[in-house]
Design a protein around this motif. Structure first.
Motif, PDB file in Angstrom:
ATOM      1  N   MET A  40       0.840  -1.205   0.000  1.00  0.00           N
ATOM      2  CA  MET A  40       0.000   0.000   0.000  1.00  0.00           C
ATOM      3  C   MET A  40       0.876   1.257   0.000  1.00  0.00           C
ATOM      4  O   MET A  40       0.595   2.223  -0.716  1.00  0.00           O
ATOM      5  N   LEU A  47       1.498   6.867  -6.789  1.00  0.00           N
ATOM      6  CA  LEU A  47       0.539   7.965  -6.968  1.00  0.00           C
ATOM      7  C   LEU A  47       1.264   9.305  -6.945  1.00  0.00           C
ATOM      8  O   LEU A  47       0.994  10.197  -7.749  1.00  0.00           O
ATOM      9  N   GLU A  52      -0.925   6.888 -11.783  1.00  0.00           N
ATOM     10  CA  GLU A  52      -2.183   6.425 -11.195  1.00  0.00           C
ATOM     11  C   GLU A  52      -2.467   4.972 -11.546  1.00  0.00           C
ATOM     12  O   GLU A  52      -2.856   4.187 -10.693  1.00  0.00           O
ATOM     13  N   PHE A  53      -2.259   4.631 -12.821  1.00  0.00           N
ATOM     14  CA  PHE A  53      -2.595   3.285 -13.284  1.00  0.00           C
ATOM     15  C   PHE A  53      -1.783   2.235 -12.538  1.00  0.00           C
ATOM     16  O   PHE A  53      -2.318   1.244 -12.037  1.00  0.00           O
ATOM     17  N   ALA A  55      -0.375   2.512  -9.690  1.00  0.00           N
ATOM     18  CA  ALA A  55      -0.789   2.472  -8.282  1.00  0.00           C
ATOM     19  C   ALA A  55      -2.015   1.588  -8.110  1.00  0.00           C
ATOM     20  O   ALA A  55      -2.055   0.716  -7.232  1.00  0.00           O
ATOM     21  N   ALA A  56      -3.028   1.797  -8.977  1.00  0.00           N
ATOM     22  CA  ALA A  56      -4.258   1.008  -8.865  1.00  0.00           C
ATOM     23  C   ALA A  56      -3.975  -0.469  -9.103  1.00  0.00           C
ATOM     24  O   ALA A  56      -4.446  -1.334  -8.356  1.00  0.00           O
ATOM     25  N   VAL A  59      -2.287  -2.168  -6.163  1.00  0.00           N
ATOM     26  CA  VAL A  59      -3.202  -2.541  -5.083  1.00  0.00           C
ATOM     27  C   VAL A  59      -4.058  -3.731  -5.503  1.00  0.00           C
ATOM     28  O   VAL A  59      -4.223  -4.690  -4.738  1.00  0.00           O
ATOM     29  N   ILE A  60      -4.606  -3.697  -6.737  1.00  0.00           N
ATOM     30  CA  ILE A  60      -5.505  -4.770  -7.170  1.00  0.00           C
ATOM     31  C   ILE A  60      -4.770  -6.100  -7.202  1.00  0.00           C
ATOM     32  O   ILE A  60      -5.231  -7.106  -6.652  1.00  0.00           O
ATOM     33  N   TYR A  62      -1.383  -7.021  -6.128  1.00  0.00           N
ATOM     34  CA  TYR A  62      -0.611  -7.511  -4.982  1.00  0.00           C
ATOM     35  C   TYR A  62      -1.432  -7.560  -3.707  1.00  0.00           C
ATOM     36  O   TYR A  62      -1.576  -8.615  -3.096  1.00  0.00           O
ATOM     37  N   ALA A  63      -1.998  -6.396  -3.323  1.00  0.00           N
ATOM     38  CA  ALA A  63      -2.740  -6.391  -2.060  1.00  0.00           C
ATOM     39  C   ALA A  63      -4.060  -7.129  -2.189  1.00  0.00           C
ATOM     40  O   ALA A  63      -4.501  -7.810  -1.269  1.00  0.00           O
ATOM     41  N   GLY A  64      -4.711  -7.001  -3.376  1.00  0.00           N
ATOM     42  CA  GLY A  64      -6.057  -7.537  -3.515  1.00  0.00           C
ATOM     43  C   GLY A  64      -6.119  -8.981  -3.946  1.00  0.00           C
ATOM     44  O   GLY A  64      -7.081  -9.667  -3.654  1.00  0.00           O
ATOM     45  N   VAL A 131      -2.794   9.387 -17.697  1.00  0.00           N
ATOM     46  CA  VAL A 131      -3.157   8.010 -17.984  1.00  0.00           C
ATOM     47  C   VAL A 131      -4.139   7.954 -19.145  1.00  0.00           C
ATOM     48  O   VAL A 131      -5.258   8.423 -19.055  1.00  0.00           O
ATOM     49  N   THR A 133      -5.817   5.161 -21.571  1.00  0.00           N
ATOM     50  CA  THR A 133      -5.974   3.716 -21.717  1.00  0.00           C
ATOM     51  C   THR A 133      -5.434   3.247 -23.059  1.00  0.00           C
ATOM     52  O   THR A 133      -4.739   2.233 -23.140  1.00  0.00           O
TER      53      THR A 133
ATOM     54  N   ILE B 122      -9.098   7.252 -13.674  1.00  0.00           N
ATOM     55  CA  ILE B 122      -9.245   5.793 -13.681  1.00  0.00           C
ATOM     56  C   ILE B 122     -10.048   5.368 -12.451  1.00  0.00           C
ATOM     57  O   ILE B 122      -9.679   4.435 -11.727  1.00  0.00           O
ATOM     58  N   PHE B 126      -9.652   2.274  -9.362  1.00  0.00           N
ATOM     59  CA  PHE B 126      -9.475   2.535  -7.931  1.00  0.00           C
ATOM     60  C   PHE B 126     -10.594   1.887  -7.124  1.00  0.00           C
ATOM     61  O   PHE B 126     -10.354   1.362  -6.033  1.00  0.00           O
ATOM     62  N   ALA B 129      -9.767  -1.562  -6.779  1.00  0.00           N
ATOM     63  CA  ALA B 129      -8.659  -1.702  -5.836  1.00  0.00           C
ATOM     64  C   ALA B 129      -9.190  -1.723  -4.407  1.00  0.00           C
ATOM     65  O   ALA B 129      -8.790  -2.561  -3.591  1.00  0.00           O
ATOM     66  N   SER B 132     -11.216  -4.876  -3.694  1.00  0.00           N
ATOM     67  CA  SER B 132     -10.427  -6.105  -3.629  1.00  0.00           C
ATOM     68  C   SER B 132      -9.722  -6.258  -2.285  1.00  0.00           C
ATOM     69  O   SER B 132      -9.457  -7.373  -1.852  1.00  0.00           O
ATOM     70  N   ILE B 133      -9.415  -5.142  -1.602  1.00  0.00           N
ATOM     71  CA  ILE B 133      -8.817  -5.332  -0.273  1.00  0.00           C
ATOM     72  C   ILE B 133      -9.883  -5.403   0.815  1.00  0.00           C
ATOM     73  O   ILE B 133      -9.560  -5.612   1.979  1.00  0.00           O
ATOM     74  N   TYR B 136     -10.057  -8.474   3.373  1.00  0.00           N
ATOM     75  CA  TYR B 136      -9.277  -8.604   4.612  1.00  0.00           C
ATOM     76  C   TYR B 136     -10.110  -8.399   5.859  1.00  0.00           C
ATOM     77  O   TYR B 136      -9.898  -9.067   6.867  1.00  0.00           O
TER      78      TYR B 136
END
Lengths: 170, 396
Positions: A40, A47, A52-53, A55-56, A59-60, A62-64, A131, A133, B122, B126, B129, B132-133, B136
């Motif tokens: 995180m 960020l 931004e991309f 960063a999102a 998170v999606i 690795y963390a998610g 960003v 797409t 985006i 986000f 994102a 998805s967490i 936890y």
């Protein structure tokens, strides 16, 4: 001292703290959570750089996704508290000095290449609405198509490997 | 004023966050009321009736009750994680709402759009994102309670959420291909026109996949296995009491609202009106709807209500009338229009949620898993490939 500059140091400190906690924590779930903390903090750093991309996605993915599976497996196996052993002699007398040497080397090259000042100046100075797409997908699926596909095969190999290991006993 | 002009982003954002938090917290309380009422009527009952007129003060009474209950931590629980889990669940659920545009970006104060807190290019990524967490909160609650049922509930829940998240994300990609944008306002503006241009028509399969996966993702009936009370007592929050339990409860309803908002934005044109622009009378709809509500309330106050409830309902009647008249003034009409349509669509989705809860029985766990992986995932994949092919053939 701008706000992004202060934020950078806070997030950097949190990332390092998470990395230390990962090693120090004895409960596997705590270690996993420490990794999430690092992820995180890294996402916030991206960020700050205007990415931004990345960063999102950080998170999606690795963390998610990755770390959720880690935590899930730890819970499923009901893994107990780690057992502490005496440190190995090699790690103590060779590993620690080598680690310090690596740290010094990284610090030396950062000093020489002035990457530190670029980072300090670059933080928060990048335009944040960059960003696109279409641009991103052009990079991924045209310019860097081969490395991208090779990486996905790499992931596939890992999945097949896991299946082979799991099926061995039967 | 000078300070506000200089730090417009900061000041306006802070005000928006405070207002949004207040509105969302109130909305959360009244979504529980709404759900209890609708489910009650589906089952031929009255639902909450005694606390306030039509039970309208029931959420307040529930909140006070939660605050005064004893807060128990089971022995052997991992204290830090036990406290962290409900905070994580609620704060993540609330954070996602900052990305939602509740109205058109053209409505501005000090050059800042009023109806969205974090206007990211985006936004959709986000939002995924943050959701998805969200796993936890549930997983840690189950693990840290040091108890059998919560652990099983937490495991089930994480497995379910991981499985359905794949289909959820895939079902949305079709819309992304059509709109060519990750930004919520971009996706909404692509559906500009009238009801014919909404994404739900070309993406009807994607929408059905989305709504199924979304219900599973929010752990609601018929996918509420993590808290199947006949098997697992109350699932991952069995050991939680008092306000920590209330936080899980609020997080679930906040997630419901987020999912409904997302469905509205992606498939039903967000804050756009379903009618073409040339129909000028639609500007009067928000005011007219409120005045009609006021008329109904006035009738109810005069004929049905007695005592304290009568005073209370009288106040609501007055508020509805005043609100309706304010909405009918020419300068307010264009501002309120987008918000009106957005909120109306979200309420319809929340009703569908409750309707499904009142109608369907719960899945069995193996059914849930095979449904998610063997039906929902292939269907959303085929939908994605088909959409991509059609777009490719049309535009070369």
């Amino acid at each position: 001292m701008s706000v992004p500059f202060i934020l950078f140091f806070i997030c950097a400190a949190v990332a390092v703290l998470g990395a230390v906690l990962l090693i120090v924590a004895r409960e596997p779930v705590h270690s996993a959570l420490a990794v999430i903390l690092v992820m995180m903090a890294l996402a916030v750093l991206y960020l700050l750089l205007g990415a931004e991309f990345i960063a999102a996605v950080q998170v999606i993915v690795y963390a998610g996704a990755v770390m959720v599976l880690f935590v899930f497996v730890i819970m499923l196996l009901n893994a107990g508290v780690e057992v502490r052993t005496n440190y190995s002699k090699i790690a103590k007398y060779v590993g620690v000095p080598l680690g310090f040497f690596l740290l010094l080397e990284v610090a030396h090259w950062m000093w020489r290449s002035a990457i530190g000042t670029t980072v300090a100046n670059g933080v928060g100075a990048v335009n944040s609405n960059a960003v696109d797409t279409a641009e991103l997908s052009k990079l991924l699926f045209r310019d860097y198509l081969f490395p991208f596909e090779v990486t996905s095969i790499l992931v596939l190999i890992a999945i097949v490997g896991a299946l082979v290991l799991a099926k061995r006993d039967e | 004023m000078d300070f506000i002009a200089q730090h417009a982003v900061l000041v306006v954002s802070l005000v928006k966050i405070v207002v949004l938090l207040f509105v969302v917290m109130t909305a959360l309380a009244y979504v529980t009321w709404f759900e209890r009422k609708v489910v009650a009527h589906i089952q031929s009952r009255w639902g909450p009736y005694y606390v306030g007129a039509h039970g309208l003060l029931q959420p307040l009474a529930d909140g006070v009750k939660f605050l005064f209950k004893e807060d128990v931590t089971p022995p052997g629980a991992d204290r830090l994680m036990y406290v962290l889990a409900p905070f994580l669940a609620l704060s993540l659920a609330l954070t996602t709402l900052a990305l939602i545009p509740f109205g058109p970006p053209s409505v501005q104060v000090f050059g800042q759009p009023v109806f969205i807190v974090a206007n990211s290019s985006i936004g959709l990524l986000f939002l995924f994102a943050f959701t998805s967490i969200g796993v936890y909160g549930v997983a840690l609650a189950g693990w840290s309670s040091n108890s059998k049922y919560p652990l099983l509930g937490g495991l089930r829940s994480s497995a379910q959420m991981i499985s359905y998240e794949v289909s959820l994300t895939l079902s949305v990609v079709g819309v992304l291909l059509l709109a060519g944008s990750f930004s919520f306002n971009g996706i909404i503006e692509h559906q500009y026109g009238s009801v014919r241009h909404w994404h739900v028509w070309p993406q009807i399969v994607g929408f059905l996949c989305y709504i199924t996966a979304a219900i599973a993702e929010t752990n609601r009936v018929p996918f509420d296995l993590p808290e199947a009370e006949t098997e697992l007592v109350a699932g991952f929050h069995t050991e939680y009491s008092s306000f920590k339990f209330a936080m899980f409860f609020m997080a679930e309803y906040a997630n419901m609202i987020t999912v409904s908002c997302l469905a509205t934005i992606l498939f039903f044109g967000g804050w756009l009106s379903p009618f073409p622009d040339s129909w000028k009378w639609q500007l009067y709809l928000p005011g007219a709807a409120l005045v009609l509500l006021g008329l109904y309330c006035a009738y109810d106050t005069a004929m049905q209500m007695r005592g304290f409830a009568r005073i209370q309902f009288g106040v609501i009647t007055l508020l509805a009338f005043v609100g309706g008249l304010v909405c009918l003034t020419p300068s307010v009409m264009p501002v309120i229009e987008g918000l009106f349509w957005f909120v109306t669509k979200v309420i319809v989705f929340l009703f569908v949620y409750v309707w499904i809860r009142g109608t369907l029985p719960r899945f069995r766990y193996d059914q849930l898993m095979s449904f998610g992986w063997k039906l929902l995932l292939p269907v959303s994949l085929v939908n994605l490939v088909a959409t991509a092919l059609v777009i490719l053939l049309r535009h070369g």
